[in-house]
Motif scaffolding. Structure first.
Motif, mmCIF file in Angstrom:
data_model
loop_
_atom_site.group_PDB
_atom_site.id
_atom_site.type_symbol
_atom_site.label_atom_id
_atom_site.label_comp_id
_atom_site.label_asym_id
_atom_site.label_seq_id
_atom_site.Cartn_x
_atom_site.Cartn_y
_atom_site.Cartn_z
ATOM 1 N N VAL A 69 -20.111 -47.783 25.712
ATOM 2 C CA VAL A 69 -18.956 -47.092 26.270
ATOM 3 C C VAL A 69 -17.735 -47.480 25.459
ATOM 4 N N GLY A 70 -17.067 -46.488 24.913
ATOM 5 C CA GLY A 70 -15.904 -46.775 24.086
ATOM 6 C C GLY A 70 -14.643 -46.174 24.665
ATOM 7 N N ASP A 71 -13.532 -46.564 24.053
ATOM 8 C CA ASP A 71 -12.220 -46.152 24.513
ATOM 9 C C ASP A 71 -11.811 -44.910 23.708
ATOM 10 N N THR B 5 -15.114 -38.450 31.983
ATOM 11 C CA THR B 5 -14.192 -37.965 30.966
ATOM 12 C C THR B 5 -13.353 -39.087 30.351
ATOM 13 N N PHE B 6 -13.288 -40.246 31.014
ATOM 14 C CA PHE B 6 -12.487 -41.346 30.477
ATOM 15 C C PHE B 6 -13.132 -41.966 29.244
ATOM 16 N N PHE B 7 -14.452 -41.828 29.146
ATOM 17 C CA PHE B 7 -15.163 -42.657 28.181
ATOM 18 C C PHE B 7 -15.651 -41.878 26.983
ATOM 19 N N GLU B 8 -15.788 -42.612 25.916
ATOM 20 C CA GLU B 8 -16.472 -42.162 24.722
ATOM 21 C C GLU B 8 -17.860 -42.778 24.847
ATOM 22 N N ALA C 277 3.821 -53.322 24.902
ATOM 23 C CA ALA C 277 2.770 -53.700 23.951
ATOM 24 C C ALA C 277 2.231 -55.080 24.309
ATOM 25 N N LYS C 278 3.105 -55.970 24.753
ATOM 26 C CA LYS C 278 2.653 -57.306 25.145
ATOM 27 C C LYS C 278 1.847 -57.236 26.439
ATOM 28 N N ALA C 279 2.244 -56.302 27.318
ATOM 29 C CA ALA C 279 1.611 -56.245 28.628
ATOM 30 C C ALA C 279 0.317 -55.439 28.615
ATOM 31 N N GLY C 280 0.075 -54.716 27.546
ATOM 32 C CA GLY C 280 -1.146 -53.912 27.509
ATOM 33 C C GLY C 280 -1.004 -52.598 28.253
ATOM 34 N N LEU C 281 0.203 -52.032 28.207
ATOM 35 C CA LEU C 281 0.433 -50.750 28.861
ATOM 36 C C LEU C 281 -0.257 -49.654 28.049
ATOM 37 N N VAL C 282 -0.990 -48.768 28.713
ATOM 38 C CA VAL C 282 -1.628 -47.658 28.011
ATOM 39 C C VAL C 282 -0.537 -46.823 27.344
ATOM 40 N N PRO C 283 -0.663 -46.428 26.107
ATOM 41 C CA PRO C 283 -1.794 -46.573 25.175
ATOM 42 C C PRO C 283 -1.691 -47.779 24.248
ATOM 43 N N LEU C 284 -0.900 -48.780 24.615
ATOM 44 C CA LEU C 284 -0.751 -49.943 23.729
ATOM 45 C C LEU C 284 -1.677 -51.088 24.163
ATOM 46 N N HIS C 285 -2.740 -50.739 24.866
ATOM 47 C CA HIS C 285 -3.562 -51.771 25.500
ATOM 48 C C HIS C 285 -4.721 -52.230 24.633
ATOM 49 N N VAL C 286 -4.997 -51.540 23.502
ATOM 50 C CA VAL C 286 -6.281 -51.726 22.830
ATOM 51 C C VAL C 286 -6.538 -53.166 22.397
ATOM 52 N N TRP C 287 -5.472 -53.911 22.102
ATOM 53 C CA TRP C 287 -5.700 -55.273 21.613
ATOM 54 C C TRP C 287 -6.153 -56.192 22.741
ATOM 55 N N LEU C 288 -5.730 -55.887 23.967
ATOM 56 C CA LEU C 288 -5.887 -56.856 25.054
ATOM 57 C C LEU C 288 -7.345 -57.170 25.360
ATOM 58 N N PRO C 289 -8.193 -56.147 25.540
ATOM 59 C CA PRO C 289 -9.600 -56.481 25.824
ATOM 60 C C PRO C 289 -10.333 -57.049 24.620
ATOM 61 N N LYS D 63 -10.234 -43.179 18.904
ATOM 62 C CA LYS D 63 -10.449 -42.018 18.058
ATOM 63 C C LYS D 63 -9.243 -41.079 18.094
ATOM 64 N N ALA D 64 -8.672 -40.938 19.284
ATOM 65 C CA ALA D 64 -7.638 -39.925 19.452
ATOM 66 C C ALA D 64 -6.296 -40.368 18.908
ATOM 67 N N LEU D 65 -6.001 -41.660 18.957
ATOM 68 C CA LEU D 65 -4.664 -42.104 18.610
ATOM 69 C C LEU D 65 -4.662 -43.081 17.447
ATOM 70 N N TYR D 66 -5.495 -44.126 17.540
ATOM 71 C CA TYR D 66 -5.361 -45.205 16.570
ATOM 72 C C TYR D 66 -5.981 -44.849 15.228
ATOM 73 N N ALA D 67 -7.127 -44.175 15.271
ATOM 74 C CA ALA D 67 -7.770 -43.830 14.001
ATOM 75 C C ALA D 67 -6.870 -42.922 13.154
ATOM 76 N N PRO D 68 -6.252 -41.862 13.726
ATOM 77 C CA PRO D 68 -5.339 -41.036 12.906
ATOM 78 C C PRO D 68 -4.175 -41.833 12.346
ATOM 79 N N ILE D 69 -3.611 -42.749 13.183
ATOM 80 C CA ILE D 69 -2.467 -43.530 12.695
ATOM 81 C C ILE D 69 -2.907 -44.429 11.544
ATOM 82 N N ALA D 70 -4.070 -45.061 11.726
ATOM 83 C CA ALA D 70 -4.568 -45.940 10.676
ATOM 84 C C ALA D 70 -4.804 -45.148 9.392
ATOM 85 N N ALA D 71 -5.356 -43.942 9.551
ATOM 86 C CA ALA D 71 -5.610 -43.117 8.370
ATOM 87 C C ALA D 71 -4.299 -42.733 7.690
ATOM 88 N N LEU D 72 -3.295 -42.434 8.499
ATOM 89 C CA LEU D 72 -1.987 -42.050 7.967
ATOM 90 C C LEU D 72 -1.371 -43.202 7.180
#
Lengths: 316, 667
Positions: B617-619, B595-598, B224-236, B623-632
């Motif tokens: 261009v979005g990540d 296919t990588f991009f939204e 999470a500190k290193a920005g390893l996918v899928p924990l990278h969203v904060w880094l950019p 949508k696929a991971l963080y939005a569902p978790i946030a909603a949960l």
């Protein structure tokens, strides 16, 4: 390291410098014959380079020092690359300084500097050419690296002269993995040297060009160096191909002057055949749309990776 | 306490010095002269001292000490071993350049007062140093959290801007999720002894499932500190939000503490990792590398581009770690040492290269007030120092020989080349394919860097205001030159660097890479295999050829050079807006890796009087991971919200029920 080794090294670089324009002329002549045209003189590239050297240089008003430096860097990288490629002999003293991965790096230096120089003036075509060149490059470079990897796996080293030597002394067997990589290599060679189907060396139709678009702002001695470097690049690629796929004929290791003497006509013969082969490929294929070029390169990359897989599966 | 004259004491004193320098900033918090011209240069000197001490202590014995601070019965342990020394040298060496640059960087009226900024900055440095020295879980977590908090405050320096506030929040959230995972990992590692010193963890033996759990938790936490996918969203989001010297520290140095953490837990605390664990960081690393570089290629903000490039480099580093674990697990220690050295070398390289590039963007940002690539261009004329020094970083990170980025890439590829010898079926066929991915990422990095440098520094200025841009000041130039010099030296003297890094691999896996100490110019990492590389010779040959060509051309063809307007193809109205934009340069990548991009696009119709083209261009992970978790989380929070009635009588009832339940349990 013996005196013969140094002699081989010296002769090789000299041969690359001297023969590269001739090889380009030969490919062009073959292409003309195949297309039912009258061929230009084989020496035309020399005349072109000589003429350019004698002209006044014109440089865009907003060119930075990088723009004037780039032709020398590109040329220097290509000559250094020629010093690592065993076109005549494999006992090169320089081979321990730069292996095949460094060779790919040297080619990348040339590409990056050429692209940066093309962006330096800030014209639409320059940046367009730079972008397309980098687009072709980022797929061609890993493909070339994978091709070298397969050969390295067979010969257990990454030094190109040693790879070539070990492939040459093995019994001439057909490696299925090398067959795949040979296809990939041919595709990379065509793309990287701005040949049909990816680019057209004869084009000045702006919308389709890649290599020429980057050189639009160059003139006189700078252009001469760039063109000479382009010829050297084609020559280098051809010699990488010989080293990997037809290593026979080059003088091996510490072989004497006699082997070196034999290797010169061998190189000439290989170049002559390679020229015909290249011209044939270019004649029978059509230029791809620029958007299709990535697919072509991705195919080359996949072939190279397939070669790697085949080697790992079959062990050959 | 350690003896006064020991390197460990010197390190602690230097870290304390950093903290003191920070506190001193509070004396005159508003004075830019005092903070900038006195305190930051002092911080740079302390950094240099730290690098020298760490390097000189590399070959020395492992030192440990117990500090007289901490909780009762739980004092803080510190320890200086080769692994910490390597990373302390990285911290000290790279921070010299960043601190020098920062001396001239801060201006009046930019968010936080300079004194407060200096405090956060130097505490951040000191806490990173303490992370590297800590020898128990308690000290480690305190330092780790201090690092996260100080950097959070630094990220939100310009807290007036809502985007920066939300970037800061995201950063803090991810930092704490990571910290929880690390804490749990330490909880497993103590192995029922309830002793939280690292020595106790080294001594305890875990069963395979528990050890695996500890490894995975550490990987999640440090990942999470290193920005390893899928924990990278904060880094950019977070790295570009900070002022440039802070971005440089975060990307260049802080990310490396995550590498340190993974190495420490895996090879030191757990001790003997299983070979198949390596496949996890290897796979994640490869995915991260390609993901990061593809996203970097389509960015239009120069600092976001660099942040995504950091994601890529962290991916490469985790790939190397994974490879080292696999090799070590199957007993191929020589190759494991090679992969580990590649990791340490690349950490060092990335610290210098990425700091240099971030500082370069800082200079550009100050000179022009622009971060958007679409409004820059032609700056090499107005800012030659920044331009040429940044070019060194650009070439280095693009992996071109003879600079430093190439060396670590070369070592990693060599390690990959022999990965088919791993005696595990299937895996030995898949591993070499990793090299293809690494090569692809490296080549794409070249694409990204040409885009970055070409659009910012080359071409024509895209805005008229850029004509007023000025070159960086003396301190800034010195900082950039220090880092660029580091890139060149690390590239030209690989044997000396590897000899130093070898002490750390000896500590971790008892094997030093063979190249160390053989020859001072020829790099031969695996003596019995014929692979070698000599950057000095390569440089000499290239430079010799260039010089010879230049002189020959000059002597033989002395024709003058004329200046003329660029060729306009007969269309006499060329203007700077016809150059490629950042979006244009990213177009092939968007096309190929669609296919990588939204992607969200607005295309103009041919009949538009005022055509507008817009692409966002979005990540996909959002949508696929963080939005569902946030909603949960939101739903869970809502479903327990009825407990909160807002009436004191209800809360007293809760207390009463709790007490009754507790009494019932106790009795």
């Amino acid at each position: 390291v013996s005196a013969t080794a140094w002699l081989t090294q010296f002769l090789e670089v000299l041969a690359a410098l001297a023969l590269a324009p001739l090889f380009l002329g030969w490919v062009n002549a073959c292409r003309a014959w195949l297309q039912n045209r009258r061929a230009p003189s084989l020496l035309l590239p020399y005349h072109g380079i000589r003429k350019l050297f004698h002209k006044d240089a014109v440089i865009a008003t907003n060119a930075s020092p990088l723009f004037r430096m780039a032709p020398y860097v590109v040329f220097g990288a290509m000559v250094a690359a020629a010093a690592v490629i065993p076109s005549m002999g494999t006992g090169l003293p320089f081979r321990s300084a730069a292996d095949a991965i460094a060779l790919v790096g040297l080619l990348a230096i040339a590409r990056v500097f050429m692209s940066l120089a093309a962006m330096d003036i800030g014209t639409a075509f320059g940046t367009l050419g730079a972008r397309r060149e980098m687009m072709v490059g980022f797929l061609a470079e890993p493909a070339l690296l994978m091709i070298i990897f397969v050969a390295s796996l067979i010969s257990a080293t990454t030094a190109l002269p040693l790879i070539s030597e070990r492939l040459a002394v093995q019994a001439p067997a057909l490696y299925p993995s090398l067959a795949f990589t040979a296809v990939a290599f041919t595709m990379v060679l065509l793309a990287e040297n701005a040949r049909i189907p990816v680019d057209n060396p004869a084009t000045h139709l702006e919308l389709t060009m890649i290599h020429e678009a980057m050189l639009l702002e160059y003139s006189a001695r700078h252009l001469a160096l760039m063109e000479w470097a382009a010829a050297l690049k084609l020559f280098n690629y051809a010699c990488i191909g010989f080293a990997l796929f037809v290593p026979w004929g080059a003088s091996l290791g510490e072989a004497g002057v006699l082997a070196l003497a034999v290797s010169i006509p061998a190189l000439g013969a290989k170049l002559a055949i390679a020229g015909v082969w290249l011209a044939l490929l270019e004649t029978v294929s059509a230029k791809l749309r620029v958007f299709r070029a990535p697919e072509f390169m991705a195919t080359a990359f996949m072939f190279a990776v397939l070669g790697l897989l085949v080697h790992l599966l079959l062990g050959a | 306490m350690p003896p006064v004259d020991s390197p460990l004491a010197a390190c602690l004193a230097l870290l304390a010095g950093w903290a003191l320098v920070g506190v001193a900033g509070l004396l005159r918090p508003a004075s830019i002269t005092f903070v900038g011209r006195v305190l930051f240069p002092l911080g740079a000197v302390l950094g240099l001292g730290l690098a020298i001490v760490a390097l000189s202590a590399l070959g020395g014995p492992v030192e440990r000490a117990t500090l007289a601070v901490g909780l009762p019965d739980l004092p803080m342990h510190v320890r200086l071993d080769p692994l910490s020394c390597v990373f302390l040298a990285l911290l000290g060496g790279a921070s010299v350049g960043v601190s020098l640059f920062a001396s001239g960087y801060f201006r009046k009226g930019e968010g936080t007062a300079p004194g407060l900024m200096g405090l956060q900055y130097h505490l951040f440095l000191a806490s990173m140093g303490f992370v590297l020295l800590a020898d128990d879980a308690y000290a480690f977590m305190v330092a780790w959290e201090t690092m996260a908090l100080t950097s959070y405050f630094l990220v939100t320096t310009q807290h007036g801007i809502p985007e920066i506030r939300s970037a800061g929040f995201l950063y803090l959230l991810m930092a704490h999720l990571g910290a929880i995972a690390i804490l749990l990992s330490f909880g497993i590692l103590q192995g029922g002894t309830w002793l939280f010193s690292f020595d106790a963890m080294r001594a305890s033996t875990l069963t395979t499932p528990w050890a695996t759990a500890a490894f995975v938790l550490a990987l999640v936490g440090f990942g999470a500190k290193a920005g390893l996918v899928p924990l990278h969203v904060w880094l950019p989001e977070a790295h570009p939000a900070a002022p440039s010297p802070v971005s440089a520290l975060m990307s260049g140095i802080m990310l490396k503490t995550a590498i340190y953490g993974v190495l420490r837990v895996t090879f030191d605390l757990i001790g003997d990792p299983l070979w198949w664990w390596g496949l996890i960081p290897l796979g994640l690393g490869l995915a991260t590398a390609v993901f990061g570089v593809v996203f970097a290629a389509v960015q239009t903000d120069m600092k976001r581009l660099l942040a995504y490039s950091s994601v890529e480099n962290m991916g490469v580093l985790f790939t190397g770690i994974g490879l080292a674990i696999v090799f070590h697990g199957v007993g191929m220690n020589e190759l494991a040492a090679l992969a580990l050295v590649a990791v340490l070398y690349h950490s060092l390289n990335h610290a210098f290269m990425k700091s240099l590039l971030f500082l370069g963007t800082g200079a550009v940002l100050h000179a022009t007030g622009e971060r958007n690539l679409g409004r820059l261009g032609g700056l090499i004329h107005r800012m030659p120092w920044v331009g040429w020094l940044t070019l060194v970083g650009v070439l280095a990170i693009a992996g071109l020989p003879p600079l430093n980025g190439f060396v670590s890439e070369w070592l990693l590829l060599q390690a990959f080349l022999f990965s088919h010898e791993v005696p595990k079926p299937f895996v030995n066929m898949l591993l070499p394919l990793g090299a293809a991915v690494v090569a692809l990422a490296a080549a794409l990095a070249g694409y990204v860097m040409v885009k970055f440098f070409g659009i910012v520094f080359l071409g024509q200025p895209r805005e008229p205001s850029l004509a007023q841009a000025h070159d960086a000041g003396g301190f800034e130039k010195a900082g950039l030159a220090w880092l660029a010099g580091g890139c060149v030296l690390l590239g030209l003297l690989p044997n000396q660097v590897i000899a130093a890094l070898g002490t750390a691999t000896t500590q971790l896996i008892d094997v030093a890479p063979a190249s160390a100490g053989q020859s001072w110019w020829l790099l031969t990492p695996l003596p019995e295999r014929a692979v070698s590389y000599a950057p000095l010779v390569l440089l000499a040959v290239i430079a010799g050829v260039i010089a010879a060509t230049f002189l020959t051309v000059r002597l033989v063809y002395r024709r003058p050079v004329r200046r003329a307007p660029p060729w306009d193809c007969g269309f006499a109205r060329l203007d700077p807006r016809m150059q490629d934009t950042a979006e244009g340069f990213g177009q092939p990548i968007r096309h190929i890796f669609g296919t990588f991009f939204e992607m969200e696009r607005e295309l103009p119709s041919p009949l538009d009087a005022a055509p507008r083209y817009r692409v966002v261009v979005g990540d996909r992970f959002w949508k696929a991971l963080y939005a569902p978790i946030a909603a949960l989380v939101q739903r869970a929070a809502n479903s327990v919200a009825w407990l909160q009635q807002g009436r004191i009588s209800v809360y007293l009832t809760y207390s009463f029920i709790t007490l009754v339940v507790l009494l019932a349990v106790m009795l």
